[in-house]
Design an enzyme around this catalytic site. Sequence first.
Site, mmCIF file in Angstrom:
data_model
loop_
_atom_site.group_PDB
_atom_site.id
_atom_site.type_symbol
_atom_site.label_atom_id
_atom_site.label_comp_id
_atom_site.label_asym_id
_atom_site.label_seq_id
_atom_site.Cartn_x
_atom_site.Cartn_y
_atom_site.Cartn_z
ATOM 1 N N HIS A 48 25.525 -59.681 6.549
ATOM 2 C CA HIS A 48 25.387 -58.612 5.551
ATOM 3 C C HIS A 48 25.222 -57.367 6.721
ATOM 4 O O HIS A 48 24.179 -57.297 7.319
ATOM 5 C CB HIS A 48 24.016 -58.532 4.764
ATOM 6 N N ASP A 67 24.887 -65.876 7.677
ATOM 7 C CA ASP A 67 24.034 -65.212 6.599
ATOM 8 C C ASP A 67 23.241 -64.089 7.104
ATOM 9 O O ASP A 67 22.130 -64.073 6.583
ATOM 10 C CB ASP A 67 23.804 -66.233 5.490
HETATM 11 O O1 DOR Z 1 19.019 -64.785 1.664
HETATM 12 C C1 DOR Z 1 19.925 -63.940 1.368
HETATM 13 N N1 DOR Z 1 19.793 -62.837 1.665
HETATM 14 N N2 DOR Z 1 20.723 -64.545 0.404
HETATM 15 C C2 DOR Z 1 21.699 -63.814 -0.077
HETATM 16 O O2 DOR Z 1 22.474 -64.463 -0.787
HETATM 17 C C3 DOR Z 1 21.581 -62.305 0.064
HETATM 18 C C4 DOR Z 1 21.183 -62.011 1.357
HETATM 19 C C5 DOR Z 1 20.836 -60.476 1.489
HETATM 20 O O3 DOR Z 1 21.752 -59.478 1.105
HETATM 21 O O4 DOR Z 1 19.801 -60.057 1.787
#
Ligand code: DOR
Length: 426
Positions: free
Chosen positions: A57, A306
């Site tokens: 992200h 992630d």
């Molecule tokens: O822990 C998470 N954070 N899981 C997700 O699916 C989205 C992500 C986020 O965008 O912060």
Amino acid sequence: MLLIRNVTLVDALGERGPADVLIGEGRILSLSGGEAERILDGKGLLLAPGFLDLHAHLREPGQEVKEDLASGLLAAVRGGYTDVVSMPNTTPPVDTPEAVRALRKKAQALGLARLHPAAALTQGQEGKALTEAGLLKEAGASLLTDDGHTNEDAGILAAGLLQASAFGLPVAVHAEDASLRRGGVMNDGSLADLLGLPGNPKEAEAARIARDLEVLRYAVRRSQKKPHLHIQHLSTKRGLELVREAKRAGLPVTAEATPHHLTLTEEALRSFDPLFKVAPPLRTPEDLEALIEGLLEGTLDAIATDHAPHTQAEKEMDLLRAPFGIPSLEVAFPLLYTELHLKRGFPLKRLVELFTDGPRNILGLKPIHLEEGAEASLVLLDPKERPVEPRNFASKARFSPWAGWVLGGWPVLTLVEGRVVYQALE
Ligand code: DOR
């Protein structure tokens, strides 16, 4: 020309060397030395293909207070990544060819890790109308996903798989059933009961994976081309069993696991610290052991971070209100090198494969092996141990559940097509 002398080579083919690696014109020119302007002593170090992260992200556009391309892609090269797939749950979501092009252009100008933007499967990631898979592919999207959100409508997912398959794009899913997950902030079970925290049951993941595999079965039956379903951040033993069974039956499914689900369990939530709040949640030791088995046997194809940066202020809220997410681009490899390879004897060759060929295969990219003529997108790793120090992160998220953990295997030099994009050599 750069020469790295006496370095041990490790890639998906195995460990070998030491070799004298000559790099020029963006390639490995020789493994037996040669003339070079710059010579590095690689004794005691490991040279591997550059890592690819399928799941980061980077928060651009719109959430630059948490992270942006410059900070995120710098964090990536510091973590040994030469290639990164950015998630589209931004503000607004990346759901148009123009948005994909803009990200790629900006990333190229930065000259750090190469960006392979993922685009949304549905417009606005709202789960209602599909995006334009063909145009997104043409613009350079690497896969389609509504990650950050769950795909509640099975019909839309089916149509999405069919459409994406026509253009050779994988569809990646955040597999949790929203109606079972509800407001859970940690793994559901006796520990959640004891702590008085709302639980997110493992069945929320397993039920959704089971459904998505049936949707895939349908798409395979109805498609001329081969659809590809990719399960993101798989966290449960049961979910793993379902993927194993589906793979045995020949379904075109792949799956990833994250550094946090491979090194932490729900026990961490005893601290009530939102650092450990993530979706899907940290699970039990039994799940963690099953995931490691899944990496070994190939049910899991890749380790993906992630990487989910948030502001310090957000992560300092109470556990119920703080956002989900753990940043890990800068520690993922050292963490697993230390916790899986050094401490548990997990084979280094397989570990490196899970950061390189594994994720590259999922995107249909050619593997990089350390041979003459190979693309010089590489990482040099130092087994010397040092503690994790989040205050030194390049990521804007300068916190970590692994702060203070003493790890080896730190990247000290990252090259993208022969170009130095990061170095921390003494
Ligand atoms: O822990 C998470 N954070 N899981 C997700 O699916 C989205 C992500 C986020 O965008 O912060």
